[in-house]
Design an enzyme around this catalytic site. Structure first.
Site, mmCIF file in Angstrom:
data_model
loop_
_atom_site.group_PDB
_atom_site.id
_atom_site.type_symbol
_atom_site.label_atom_id
_atom_site.label_comp_id
_atom_site.label_asym_id
_atom_site.label_seq_id
_atom_site.Cartn_x
_atom_site.Cartn_y
_atom_site.Cartn_z
ATOM 1 N N HIS A 145 -88.247 28.613 -10.762
ATOM 2 C CA HIS A 145 -88.385 29.876 -10.150
ATOM 3 C C HIS A 145 -90.131 29.912 -9.856
ATOM 4 O O HIS A 145 -90.786 29.217 -10.991
ATOM 5 C CB HIS A 145 -87.898 30.815 -11.111
ATOM 6 C CG HIS A 145 -87.906 32.189 -10.177
ATOM 7 N ND1 HIS A 145 -89.245 32.994 -10.012
ATOM 8 C CD2 HIS A 145 -86.716 32.926 -9.424
ATOM 9 C CE1 HIS A 145 -89.031 34.112 -8.976
ATOM 10 N NE2 HIS A 145 -87.397 33.847 -9.014
ATOM 11 N N ASP A 162 -79.791 32.624 -8.864
ATOM 12 C CA ASP A 162 -78.814 32.173 -7.826
ATOM 13 C C ASP A 162 -77.856 31.085 -8.273
ATOM 14 O O ASP A 162 -76.845 30.837 -7.492
ATOM 15 C CB ASP A 162 -79.794 31.571 -6.738
ATOM 16 C CG ASP A 162 -80.794 32.571 -5.939
ATOM 17 O OD1 ASP A 162 -80.301 33.813 -5.908
ATOM 18 O OD2 ASP A 162 -81.958 32.061 -6.184
#
Length: 431
Positions: free
Chosen positions: A313, A371
């Site tokens: 991320h 996700d």
């Protein structure tokens, strides 16, 4: 923010006079150097592509500590909110700064519930889209069109108008997403039902038909509600910054949120969960779990062009705190639906195992993000891959609205105007 005792001094190697800038402190997180007078004092701009070291605004809504893997909404850790609150309680918190009292919760839920219906002509407007259009293309158009159907609440200088628009957007996004889905199937739209919860109502609008009603599964409802909570806001990300920048021009809230929806569509942002599930399905088609090791070796080869989606991320340099919650939710949903042996889930677990043990991924801190598991959950619920980003937009609308309203409430807010380092041709004449 609070003025610090510290000062920042900028000096130059060419003998130009040094300049001094004030330093401000937030509640937590890095201090910031106030460079608003930089150009006036030095004739220079700062250069920060991607705004990785630039605080573009002052905000009291969301805080992320990427090194600690921490996400706070109004000071509350995300794991506590996702475990103890429903989405509308978190929405109230994000918009108002405090969790609602029982009476405030009842009134807020009732207000949102009674704004879920959309203007009947919106159905006619929707018919103009091709049935095979991507849901995000449809949703961008529908959200933008709200300003034509609800132009009685677009005066951004009127706090009451801003409040009404906020409620309308939060209430109508589930209806619009469900409408886009039904349109793609060629099925009749299902109207909202006021005796259901926010999330339960959305599930029914998605999956019921006039000839077969949909019974909401409590585990599924809670799982989707948690997905909404985990995606409700995430500081000054690309889509939130887009909403702020668009809104800074004084445009109406529906146009600003439509801009956020369009930005979210990108595969590097909200489209990542769709890309992640596509990756899992591709590995499954090539041989499933037995091929995971081979796939991960390709990921490590920079020349292969193979990318590992759902890991790492831009902000979190440690484990994404939302991913841990999403993994728990994934197990709960698959168990409730009798899908414990779901091949994609087993494949995902093997991918995660290798990533957490392989030095290549550990050194780069490529841990699973939110996700990675949310796509598996949504797929198990019955939500098609193409709709994942629209679900994200539905949840993030709360954060966008709160950020937009916070910006307009700031007496120092100005229209956004980033500057540039120009590298084109110098002045020249036409011959």
């Amino acid at each position: 923010m609070q003025l610090s005792d510290k000062k920042a001094t900028l000096s130059f190697s060419d003998g130009s006079p040094s300049v001094e800038f004030p330093v401000y402190q937030g509640t937590v997180g890095p201090d910031v150097v106030d460079i608003r007078k930089l150009y006036g004092q030095t004739g220079m701009f700062t250069y920060d592509p991607g705004f990785m070291a630039t605080a573009a605004c002052e905000s009291a809504i969301t805080y992320i500590d990427g090194d600690k893997g921490q996400l706070l909404y109004r000071g509350y850790p995300i794991d506590q909110l996702a475990t103890n609150c429903d989405f509308l309680s978190v929405a109230y918190l994000i918009m108002n700064g405090e969790l609602p009292s029982p009476d405030q919760k009842r009134d807020f839920d009732n207000l949102v519930t009674h704004h879920t219906l959309v203007h009947e002509q919106m159905h006619t407007f929707l018919q103009g889209f091709r049935r095979d259009a991507h849901p995000m293309a449809v949703l961008t158009g529908l959200v933008g069109a709200l300003s034509a159907f609800y132009h009685d609440s677009t005066d951004i200088t009127n706090p009451r108008h801003r409040e009404v628009s906020a409620i309308r957007l939060i209430a109508k996004l589930p209806t619009l997403v469900a409408m886009a889905y039904k349109h793609s199937l060629g099925q009749p739209f299902i109207y909202p039902q006021n005796d259901l919860s926010y999330t339960g109502n959305f599930l029914r609008m998605m999956f019921a038909t006039p000839c077969d009603d949909y019974q909401v599964n409590d585990v599924v409802e809670r799982a989707l509600d948690r997905i909404f909570i985990l995606h409700a806001d995430h500081e000054q990300n690309a889509s939130t910054s887009t909403v702020r920048l668009c809104g800074s021009s004084g445009t109406n809230p529906f146009a600003a949120i439509a801009a956020g929806v369009a930005c979210l569509w990108g595969p590097a942002h909200g489209g990542a969960n769709e890309a992640c599930l596509n990756m899992l399905e591709s590995i499954q088609a090539q041989g499933g779990v037995a091929k995971v090791g081979e796939f991960m070796e390709k990921v490590k080869d920079k020349n292969s062009g193979v990318r590992l989606m759902g890991f790492g991320h831009r902000v979190y340099k440690n484990y994404d705190p939302r991913a841990k919650l999403m993994q728990e939710t994934c197990r709960e949903v698959l168990g409730a639906l009798g899908l414990e042996n779901d091949p994609l889930f087993k494949l995902a677990m093997e991918l995660e195992r290798i990533a957490l043990e392989d030095k290549y991924f550990v050194d780069r801190k490529l841990y699973p993000n939110v996700d990675f598991y949310s796509g598996i959950v949504q797929r198990a619920i019955g939500i098609p891959t193409s709709l994942f980003t629209a679900i994200f937009a539905l949840a993030r609308t709360v954060g966008w609205i709160a950020q937009w309203n916070e910006m307009l409430s700031d007496p120092d807010y100005k229209i956004g105007r980033p500057r540039q380092l120009y590298t084109g041709a110098a002045v020249r004449n036409v011959k």
